[in-house]
Enzyme design. Structure first.
Site, short mmCIF file in Angstrom:
data_model
loop_
_atom_site.label_atom_id
_atom_site.label_comp_id
_atom_site.label_asym_id
_atom_site.label_seq_id
_atom_site.Cartn_x
_atom_site.Cartn_y
_atom_site.Cartn_z
N LYS A 220 0.79 -1.22 0.00
CA LYS A 220 0.00 0.00 0.00
C LYS A 220 0.82 1.28 0.00
O LYS A 220 1.88 1.38 0.62
CB LYS A 220 -0.93 0.04 1.23
CG LYS A 220 -2.08 -0.93 1.18
CD LYS A 220 -3.01 -0.72 -0.01
CE LYS A 220 -3.88 0.50 0.14
NZ LYS A 220 -4.84 0.34 1.24
N GLU B 227 -6.30 12.78 2.05
CA GLU B 227 -7.42 12.30 2.87
C GLU B 227 -7.60 13.13 4.13
O GLU B 227 -8.71 13.46 4.52
CB GLU B 227 -7.19 10.83 3.25
CG GLU B 227 -7.31 9.89 2.06
CD GLU B 227 -6.84 8.50 2.44
OE1 GLU B 227 -7.65 7.75 3.00
OE2 GLU B 227 -5.67 8.17 2.20
#
Ligand code: ARG
Length: 465
Positions: free
Chosen positions: A294, A301
């Site tokens: 990831k 965000e």
């Protein structure tokens, strides 16, 4: 915070005792308003200079007050000043310490109340914050423009309903945010302008019987119009209770944050494997504690997430103000944490988003693959027919039918034959097949505000030197 007991300056005389410890803890603001110290001292120095001018202070007393305040300022700056909770707020902490050092300090509060003092301090503080934030927003605009420059010629689909619509230059999409930020800058400037009025002289609520020279103080503190004329609040009751400027600022900050949040959402989509339009540098992403592969766009965000806080600050402030009777009420002390948080949060988001944009690369291949979808030029085909004299509604219908046919045949729109085009609308000529050249399509977009290269280059030039 030191525990030492000393009679708070505002209570001497009237009160037999200080507040109970729990009341002191409940009502203190020093734990957050200490950060107004520079502006509090700036205001006090100007007020003292004015008191000297009208003969309330001698030259010697003024010098002592200035000397004392400067010394306190240096200590605060060096982190050596002892803030005392029992002295409640920044104003009393500084005044008490000044008076302890310089007896003339006892004259400083002449013709002044903490009510006009805090109204002044927040204005001075926020004026500065407006200037910093504006600079940072302009930096973000330049970061967006630089990314636009780095992606010169890259075309992506423009979306409505998150469905592919028409092709646009990637830079055009970024420049949309530059426009939004321009409006944010306008709102910040507007707030600053309206706020730039000196409330000193309003006193607790009813001005003063002393011949305070308000214009002199206002000038010293830079509360002047374009022609250097002092700008004074015109009603003492409004002067101490007005927090419109704080609410306005939070409103401007909230809308700015909403814009950043939308940009963040685009960045998050673009960085996903599904889009793959951009790559964010490692330093501006984070990993997963479990999934080794990831690379998460956390800056974007968190910007999207923190927007909720900024909007929340506006709501808190609006709620705080809505039921207040005239004039100053202690509720107003609750304005500062909301204002500070909205300011800090939005400034951090602007700065981090700019840094992230500077560390982001466009992936031309993925963009080209997405932009090569011939359906993106369906509208151009309708315009083509319009230029051949077909009414737009008829043209729209014909192209819609072509799209349905292509889907039915299992072929892309640009793979239909001229006969197939003509079967649906006889106005199509052999030149229709050239309509699918993307570069030519982009060059057809020439009117002001459109996503073609000439317009985009003109916009970028304004921002990138
Ligand atoms: N700490 C107070 C505030 O932030 C300063 C003004 C206090 N005035 C008063 N009358 N208690 O609002």
């Amino acid at each position: 915070m030191a525990k030492k007991k000393s009679a708070p300056v505002s209570r001497s005389g009237r009160f037999a005792s200080g507040p109970s410890a729990d009341v002191a803890r409940f009502s203190e603001s020093i734990s957050f308003d200490w950060r107004l110290w520079k502006h509090d001292i700036q205001g006090s120095k100007a007020h003292a200079a004015m008191l000297r001018r009208i003969g309330i202070l001698t030259a010697r007393e003024l010098a002592a007050i200035h000397r004392g305040l400067d010394a306190i300022a240096s200590e605060i700056e060096a982190g050596k000043f002892q803030w005392k909770l029992e002295l409640e707020d920044v104003h009393m902490n500084i005044e008490a310490e000044l008076t302890r050092r310089e007896p003339a300090g006892a004259k400083l509060h002449t013709g002044r109340s903490r009510n006009d003092q805090i109204a002044l301090d927040i204005r001075l503080w926020l004026r500065e914050q407006c200037d910093c934030l504006s600079r940072e927003v302009r930096d973000l605009q330049r970061s967006l423009a630089r990314l636009g420059e780095r992606s010169r010629g890259v075309v992506i689909p423009g979306y409505t309903h998150l469905q592919r619509g028409q092709p646009v230059l990637f830079a055009h999409h970024l420049l949309a945010y530059v426009e939004m930020l321009d409006r944010d800058l306008g709102r910040i400037a507007d707030t600053r302008e309206r706020m730039n009025v000196c409330p000193l002289g309003s006193g607790a609520l009813a001005g003063s019987t002393l011949p305070l020279d308000r214009e002199f103080t206002a000038k010293l503190l830079g509360f002047v119009d374009r022609n250097g004329r002092p700008r004074l609040s015109q009603n003492s009751m409004d002067g101490v209770s007005d927090r419109d400027f704080a609410l306005e600022f939070c409103g401007a900050a909230a809308l700015l944050a909403i814009h950043l949040s939308r940009l963040a959402e685009d960045v998050i989509l673009w960085a996903s494997s599904e889009f793959g339009f951009i790559k964010i540098a490692d330093a501006y992403t984070t990993g997963s504690s479990l999934m080794p592969q990831k690379k998460n766009p956390d800056v974007a965000e968190l910007t999207r997430g923190k927007t909720g806080r900024v909007i929340g600050s506006w709501v808190s402030l609006a709620t705080l103000l809505k039921g207040l009777p005239m004039t100053y009420n202690r509720d107003l002390q609750e304005d500062k944490e909301r204002l500070f948080d909205a300011t800090d949060t939005v400034r951090a988001c602007v700065t981090l988003m700019a840094a992230m944009m500077d560390h982001t690369q466009v992936c031309p291949k993925a963009c080209a693959a997405a932009a090569s979808d011939p359906l993106l030029l369906a509208t151009d085909l309708a315009d083509y027919l319009v230029k051949k004299g077909v009414p737009f509604r008829q043209a729209h219908h014909a192209v819609g039918k072509l799209v349905a046919c292509a889907e039915q045949y299992g072929r892309p729109l640009d793979q239909l034959s001229l006969d197939e085009f003509k079967a649906i609308e006889p106005a199509f000529g052999p030149d229709v097949l050239g309509m699918f050249d993307l570069t030519a399509a982009m060059n057809r977009k020439q009117i002001v505000g459109s996503p073609g290269p000439a317009q985009v280059a003109r916009q970028l030039k304004r921002l990138v030197r």
